[in-house]
Every structure is written in C-alpha cells, then in structure tokens.
Design an enzyme around this catalytic site. Structure first.
Site, PDB file in Angstrom:
ATOM      1  N   HIS A 282     -30.744 -11.082 -34.469  1.00  0.00           N
ATOM      2  CA  HIS A 282     -30.684 -10.224 -33.400  1.00  0.00           C
ATOM      3  C   HIS A 282     -30.733 -11.011 -32.166  1.00  0.00           C
ATOM      4  O   HIS A 282     -30.985 -12.213 -31.911  1.00  0.00           O
ATOM      5  CB  HIS A 282     -32.178  -9.620 -33.427  1.00  0.00           C
ATOM      6  CG  HIS A 282     -32.376  -8.438 -32.686  1.00  0.00           C
ATOM      7  ND1 HIS A 282     -32.517  -8.604 -31.311  1.00  0.00           N
ATOM      8  CD2 HIS A 282     -32.278  -7.229 -32.978  1.00  0.00           C
ATOM      9  CE1 HIS A 282     -32.633  -7.212 -30.716  1.00  0.00           C
ATOM     10  NE2 HIS A 282     -32.229  -6.303 -31.808  1.00  0.00           N
ATOM     11  N   ASP A 340     -32.953  -2.961 -39.724  1.00  0.00           N
ATOM     12  CA  ASP A 340     -31.755  -2.496 -40.700  1.00  0.00           C
ATOM     13  C   ASP A 340     -32.092  -3.014 -42.059  1.00  0.00           C
ATOM     14  O   ASP A 340     -31.303  -2.518 -42.839  1.00  0.00           O
ATOM     15  CB  ASP A 340     -30.621  -2.614 -40.199  1.00  0.00           C
ATOM     16  CG  ASP A 340     -30.029  -1.628 -38.773  1.00  0.00           C
ATOM     17  OD1 ASP A 340     -30.711  -0.477 -38.993  1.00  0.00           O
ATOM     18  OD2 ASP A 340     -29.556  -2.164 -37.958  1.00  0.00           O
TER      19      ASP A 340
END
Ligand code: ACO
Length: 401
Positions: A282, A340
């Site tokens: 991320h 996710d």
C-alpha cells in the site's frame, strides 16, 4: 524543489513529485491514516470501533455530516436513502445498449455518468441543497445500478428495490432474488457485506478520490465527477486489485495450491517476472492495513457460518500471508496484506462473482467520494486543480520552409 522562476519566470516554488508521494493536494477533515501505525479514522473514530458498533448507514451519515447520527437522525437518513433507491425506467433502455459480456465496471462507469442526464435537476453545484440531493441520489441508487448491471450480465430480469429491507439487505436481494424465487437475507452474510461497505467507505486522497476532486474542481456536475472516480477505481493497482487477487488465488489453486506457494513467491520476488502479490502493499500503510485485519476476521466468520471452513482459497491466502510476513523481501519493503487480500474470499463465499468485486467497491466508496467532493466545493477558496509539469520536449524551433 526547483525554483519555478528559473523555469517559467514566475514567482513561487515548484515541486516535482511524480505519483504525489509527498504532496498534499487539499485540507480535509474526513479521514485520517497513520500508515506507520496502521491507523485509520473516519471523522476521528477508529475503523475497528466503527466496524464493530455501526452499520453502513451510520458510517455514511458520519462521513457526510461529521457526527454519528442519533436515533431520530438515523431514521430520517435511512428513510431518505430508501426513498431514492429506484432509478429512472429509461435507465433500463440505456443499459440495454451494452453487450451482455461487458465488464460490470465498464457498464457502471457509463450508468453513473448517465445519471447527469436523468437527474439534471440537481446539478447546480453552487446550491448546497442540490449538492445534498445529488449525494443522497448517488448513495441510494448505486446498489440498484450495480445489481442491474449484474442481472443484465446474467440475462435475468431486474429486481426492484424493497423498502422494508436494510441498505445492504436490499442490495443482496436485488442481486440474488429472481421472479421465481425470493432471496432470504442471511444475517451473517448481510453483516459481512455491510462491513465490506464500511471498510471501503473512504480512504482520504487515494487515486480515485483525487480523481473525483480534480474532475469536480472544474465545476462539473457530481454524477460526472463520480463516474470519473469509478473509472479510476477500476485499475488493478487500485480497486481492481480485489478481482486480480482472487484470480491470482484461483490460478495458484489450480496449479498446485499450498504446495506451490513457495515457488510462486520466488516468482513474485523476481522483478523480471512482472508478477506482484495482489492484495499486498500500500502506498500509505507501511504496517498492517487495519482493514485487512477486520476483513480476515469477517472471512473466518462467513466461512464458518456457511460451512466453508475448509475453503482452499482461504487456506492458500493464510499461507501466502504467513510466508510473506517472514520473508525479508516483504519485511524490508514493509509489504503487508491490504483490504483486498481477504475481501474477495468473503464475496466469493457470499456468491458474488469475481467480475463484480470492483463494482461493489465503487458502491461503497461513493459516500467517500461525494463527501470529499462536497468538502472541496464548500471551501470558499477552492480552486480548479491544475498540476504543472517538467517539460522535456524541444526548445522553440521553426518549421523548415
Ligand atoms: N508484490 C511484490 N512486490 C511489491 C508489491 C507486491 N504487491 N507491492 C510493492 N512491491 C515492491 C515493488 O516492486 C518495489 O520494490 P523495489 O523497491 O525493489 O523496486 C517496492 O515494493 C515499492 O513498491 P512501489 O510500487 O514503489 O509502491 P507504491 O507505493 O507505488 O505502490 C501499490 C503501492 C500500487 C498498492 C503496490 O503495493 C501494488 O501494486 N500492490 C498490488 C496491487 C494491490 O493490492 N493494490 C491495492 C491497493 S489497496 C486499494 O487500492 C484498495
């Protein structure tokens, strides 16, 4: 930092920051992320407390208005959203123009953009009341549009909204009921999907939210700005990662499963392979994404409730995570599972096809997008977004005669 005067003869400083790694584009009081601590707050409230104590309507109200609703405010908000869930009948005709095998995100980008043609009575962005109605319309109609896109792809009749169900229960019914058989909403499934919505509701200035702000900064209408956000979200480095992650797990399962995880991880670490561990890493979190922890918890709950405890993809995901968290490649780069990584397994268990995952993300993120758009427009000093560039082309030259 480059002195802009040397480049353009103007005053002020000029920063060159590709990918905006260190550039704030706005002030915002909606969402806070501390990437090093793995902390996420909506309007000051930690995401885990919101996920445990609130539903998506509470969180939507909070994101839009800055405070959690009291009982009366919640009733009013629920009823306002419920009253706007229907879409114009002509939307069905518009939908029929798409091929049935079109990707749901292609269809959704078109449908959301088309809302500006159907609801142009609320597109005066200078009017706060219009902005509010547009926000409610978008939040209320997105589930209907997403479910319609799904039903269309299946060749099944659309299921109209049912007003006595919750926001999430209604969406599940519009997805899975048929004219021959109604859909009984399972509490665990409803709660799990509601949690997915909560965890995806906002995430400060990510690519799609920045797109909505930049698009909206020109003064365009909210439906056009949100359609731009949907388009941006589709990419596999952003919202499309949930679909890509499940495809990766399915492919790995088909090619040896847990026994081949080590081999696969070597491929991921080889930069020439072009393979990334989807659902990992991320831009902001350099610690465990707090949403991933909650998603893993939900995943266990849903699989347990549906009798799928031995789901091979969940086992595979856990093994990938275990290996990654011990491997210096991932540890040194601070790569952890993101939201996710587990959300696809939950959605698959609920019966949602992989191709719909990103559309469901868009449904949930709509509240964040519209709140950020409204925050920008409510600032009397907001300006059209206009990044500069470092020109690397020719110096002035003449056309040869
Ligand atoms: N698998 C393997 N290596 C990775 C991964 C990954 N998933 N993510 C980053 N890396 C490596 C890069 O190769 C790079 O290594 P290097 O320093 O040796 O060159 C380093 O980690 C930093 O990666 P960047 O791409 O520079 O990090 P950036 O912040 O630009 O990208 C991103 C973040 C796009 C999320 C990236 O981690 C990624 O592609 N992840 C997979 C896709 C994904 O899951 N996206 C969802 C994000 S969450 C969301 O949008 C809801």
């Amino acid at each position: 930092v480059i002195d802009i005067r040397k480049l353009y003869g103007q005053t002020g400083m000029f920063t060159y920051d590709p990918g905006f790694l260190a550039t704030a584009s706005c002030e915002s009081s909606i969402t806070y992320i501390d990437g090093d601590k793995g902390q996420l707050l909506y309007r000051g409230y930690p995401i885990d407390q919101l996920a445990q104590n609130c539903d998506f309507m509470d969180v939507s109200y909070l994101i839009l208005n800055g405070e959690l609703p009291n009982a009366e405010q919640k009733r009013e908000f629920d009823s306002l959203v419920t009253n706007h869930t229907m879409v114009h009948e002509q939307m069905h005709m518009f939908l029929r123009g798409f091929r049935r095998d079109a990707h749901p995100m292609a269809v959704l980008t078109g449908l959301v953009g088309a809302m500006s043609a159907f609801y142009h009575d609320s597109t005066d962005i200078t009017n706060a009341r219009h902005r509010e109605i547009s926000a409610i319309r978008l939040i209320a109609k997105l589930p209907t549009l997403v479910a319609m896109a799904y039903k269309y792809s299946m060749g099944q009749p659309y299921i109209y909204p049912q007003n006595d169900l919750s926001y999430t229960g209604n969406f599940l019914r519009m997805m899975f009921a048929t004219p021959c058989e109604d859909y009984k909403v399972n509490d665990v499934v409803e709660r799990a999907l509601d949690r997915i919505f909560i965890l995806h509701a906002d995430h400060e200035q990510n690519a799609s939210t920045s797109t909505v702000r930049l698009c909206g900064s020109s003064g365009t209408n909210p439906f056009a700005a949100i359609a731009a956000g949907v388009a941006c979200l589709w990419g596999p480095a952003h919202g499309g990662a949930n679909e890509a992650c499940l495809q990766m797990l399915e492919e790995l399962q088909a090619n040896g499963g847990v026994a081949k995880v080590g081999e696969f991880m070597e491929k991921v670490k080889d930069k020439n392979s072009g393979v990334r561990l989807m659902g990992f890493g991320h831009r902001v979190y350099k610690n465990y994404d707090p949403r991933a922890k909650l998603m893993q918890e939900t995943c266990k709950e849903v699989l347990g409730a549906l009798g799928l405890e031995n789901d091979p993809l969940f086992k595979l995901a856990m093994e990938l995570e275990r290996i990654a968290l011990e491997d210096p490649y991932f540890v040194d780069r601070k790569l952890y599972p993101n939201v996710d990584f587990y959300s696809g397994i939950v959605q698959r268990a609920i019966g949602i096809p992989t191709s719909m995952f990103t559309a469901i993300f868009a449904l949930a993120r709509t509240v964040g997008w519209i709140a950020q758009w409204n925050e920008m427009l409510s600032d009397p000093d907001y300006k059209i977004g206009r990044p500069r560039q470092l020109y690397t082309g020719h110096a002035p030259r003449d056309i040869a005669k």
